[in-house]
Design an enzyme around this catalytic site. Sequence first.
Site, PDB file in Angstrom:
ATOM      1  N   HIS A   1       0.818  -1.226   0.000  1.00  4.76           N
ATOM      2  CA  HIS A   1       0.000   0.000   0.000  1.00  4.76           C
ATOM      3  C   HIS A   1       0.844   1.264   0.000  1.00  4.76           C
ATOM      4  CE1 HIS A   1      -4.061  -1.770   0.756  1.00  4.76           C
ATOM      5  NE2 HIS A   1      -3.297  -2.812   1.025  1.00  4.76           N
TER       6      HIS A   1
ATOM      7  N   ASP B   1       3.457   9.611  -0.760  1.00  7.38           N
ATOM      8  CA  ASP B   1       2.237   8.910  -0.360  1.00  7.38           C
ATOM      9  C   ASP B   1       1.962   7.824  -1.394  1.00  7.38           C
ATOM     10  OD1 ASP B   1      -0.077   8.387   1.123  1.00  7.38           O
ATOM     11  OD2 ASP B   1      -0.649  10.503   1.211  1.00  7.38           O
TER      12      ASP B   1
HETATM   13  C1  GDG Z   1      -2.099   4.081   3.350  1.00  8.30           C
HETATM   14  C2  GDG Z   1      -1.101   4.753   2.403  1.00  8.30           C
HETATM   15  C3  GDG Z   1      -2.787   4.611   0.577  1.00  8.30           C
HETATM   16  C4  GDG Z   1      -8.655   9.884   7.974  1.00  8.30           C
HETATM   17  N1  GDG Z   1      -9.047  10.559   9.046  1.00  8.30           N
HETATM   18  C5  GDG Z   1     -10.266  10.090   9.362  1.00  8.30           C
HETATM   19  C6  GDG Z   1     -10.616   9.102   8.440  1.00  8.30           C
HETATM   20  N2  GDG Z   1      -9.605   8.999   7.606  1.00  8.30           N
HETATM   21  C7  GDG Z   1      -9.591   8.066   6.467  1.00  8.30           C
HETATM   22  C8  GDG Z   1      -9.642   8.802   5.160  1.00  8.30           C
HETATM   23  C9  GDG Z   1      -9.029   7.779   4.213  1.00  8.30           C
HETATM   24  C10 GDG Z   1      -8.048   7.048   5.122  1.00  8.30           C
HETATM   25  O1  GDG Z   1      -8.397   7.325   6.463  1.00  8.30           O
HETATM   26  C11 GDG Z   1      -6.631   7.531   4.905  1.00  8.30           C
HETATM   27  O2  GDG Z   1      -6.165   6.987   3.705  1.00  8.30           O
HETATM   28  P1  GDG Z   1      -4.964   7.648   2.917  1.00  8.30           P
HETATM   29  O3  GDG Z   1      -4.856   6.939   1.617  1.00  8.30           O
HETATM   30  O4  GDG Z   1      -5.219   9.099   2.741  1.00  8.30           O
HETATM   31  O5  GDG Z   1      -3.659   7.495   3.819  1.00  8.30           O
HETATM   32  P2  GDG Z   1      -2.988   6.335   4.779  1.00  8.30           P
HETATM   33  O6  GDG Z   1      -3.751   6.181   6.027  1.00  8.30           O
HETATM   34  O7  GDG Z   1      -1.582   6.781   4.953  1.00  8.30           O
HETATM   35  O8  GDG Z   1      -3.060   4.969   3.933  1.00  8.30           O
HETATM   36  C12 GDG Z   1      -1.840   5.541   1.333  1.00  8.30           C
HETATM   37  C13 GDG Z   1      -3.651   3.828   1.535  1.00  8.30           C
HETATM   38  O9  GDG Z   1      -2.876   3.162   2.526  1.00  8.30           O
HETATM   39  C14 GDG Z   1      -4.484   2.777   0.793  1.00  8.30           C
HETATM   40  O10 GDG Z   1      -3.685   1.923   0.051  1.00  8.30           O
HETATM   41  O11 GDG Z   1      -3.614   5.409  -0.250  1.00  8.30           O
HETATM   42  O12 GDG Z   1      -0.925   6.132   0.433  1.00  8.30           O
HETATM   43  O13 GDG Z   1      -0.218   5.615   3.121  1.00  8.30           O
HETATM   44  O14 GDG Z   1      -9.978   6.864   3.769  1.00  8.30           O
HETATM   45  O15 GDG Z   1     -10.969   9.137   4.867  1.00  8.30           O
HETATM   46  N3  GDG Z   1     -11.789   8.437   8.449  1.00  8.30           N
HETATM   47  C15 GDG Z   1     -12.665   8.752   9.434  1.00  8.30           C
HETATM   48  N4  GDG Z   1     -12.381   9.701  10.384  1.00  8.30           N
HETATM   49  C16 GDG Z   1     -11.200  10.377  10.389  1.00  8.30           C
HETATM   50  O16 GDG Z   1     -10.966  11.230  11.255  1.00  8.30           O
HETATM   51  N5  GDG Z   1     -13.862   8.125   9.467  1.00  8.30           N
END
Ligand code: GDG
Length: 489
Positions: free
Chosen positions: A169, A388
Amino acid sequence: SQQQTEPDHRSDLVVVANRLPVDRKVAPDGTTTWKPSPGGLVSALEPVMQRNSGAWVGWTGAPGDAPEPFEARGIHLIPVELSKKDVEDFYEGMSNGALWPLYHDVIAQPQFHRHWWESYVRVNRRFAEKTAENSAENALVWVQDYQLQLVPQMLRALRPDLRIAFFNHIPFPPYEIFAQLPWRRQVLDGLLGADQLGFQRPADANNFLRACRRNGLATRRGMVHLPAEPRFGSADHHPSREVRAAAFPISIDSESIDALGRRPDIQERAREIRRELGDPKVVLLGVDRLDYTKGILHRLKAVEELFAEEVLSPPDAVLVQVATPSRDRVEEYEKMKRDVEVTVGRINGDYGQLGHPAVHYLHQSQDREELAALYLAADVMLITALRDGMNLVAKEYVATRHDEQGALVLSEFAGAAIELPQAFLVNPHDIDGVKAAIVRAAGLSPREATRRMRAMRRRVFEFDVARWASTFLKVAASAAAEPPQSSPG
Ligand code: GDG
């Protein structure tokens, strides 16, 4: 007692991930229930898991905890125990103190400790053993992410009949960085136990293939050739085989997120948020786990300068920054949390007014409805990650904006930039460039906003997480089904 080792309880499709897709809820009377954890991976896999009597091997998230296997929404959940020490050494240490910063271009200095590595090997073996016990003959096993890179090889040794796939990921770094890892050969060897490897971007797959070549393996057109010789010092002989590596950019459950944005109560909440913020002309929004890879400080610096130069002037322009608590027991995270708090405090001291902070900082997890309302309320979404894998927040913002308004400022170092070229792409290290992009995004005409948003929405709807999962699983199943290629002499 549970009968997880009986043949008819063994599964044809097994997902292996650090965390199980459920969160424990303890009621006041002490009874435990499990709530599905929100997230695209679970919702994408749910239908295919239900059809294939799927199982999910993972940790509950609580140290020392390993309940008997149980069912949740048609998925067989198989807990793996992590002791308090495992959490410190395998999870906080090797995974998040060494591999995470190394794989994100050493934005923070990785720490390498041999006792962390030893714990990583032990815990990976525990995951591999649990998976071997619970997989049916010829099952397809899909291992997730950087915490479990040794599982493919360990699993192959235990169960040569299995078809094994792995998805990373997070980025896979250029070899010059990967080479710092004292256990680089073991990690490559671990991953090469899979039949199919998936990465977010073509560049990540290429970095992996290059690492293989640098370690003496031949690659051709996205395939690593493993000769029938003992390799990496291993004494046992294996027939030759091919390991495929390719990009499979992950996505979101676009339809369900779009549906949230269309809910009247969420739209009303979005209007209320703007009122609560004091009806500003421009609402800037950041939503990230509080992680140094996300470039939150770079973003704050750009916004602070725009305030100082009065290009944007609070309370007419405000920033809402949701920074979800994350890994706060890892040293680098504690430090960066303090830096963010000091910076937010300074900006509010300099540019806030009574009852009107310039930066609304929420170090709290929000529920998905509130998150959707924030996306709807924001004129400009700021994603300034320094590195990222994908960044799902970018795609969620787009999927929420059925009104085809709003603008996305997006780091070119997030995987999502490849699919969303209609965003305002920025180099987050170039503060002037970020400032210019914010100003352009904030001043976008509704017509131009629509043009850009419509194109981005088309992409996010066409390539959603269900399509990601089905494409990956199809390719993985065919990779494993192919007979070993005869080597050209
Ligand atoms: C890893 C990789 C890759 C965030 N704050 C809240 C919340 N979130 C949710 C967001 C989003 C998820 O968490 C974060 O996903 P990201 O992709 O932005 O980042 P990582 O956590 O670093 O994820 C990344 C991912 O894996 C998938 O392969 O894209 O690059 O680093 O869905 O909405 N959700 C809620 N409350 C929050 O306060 N409900």
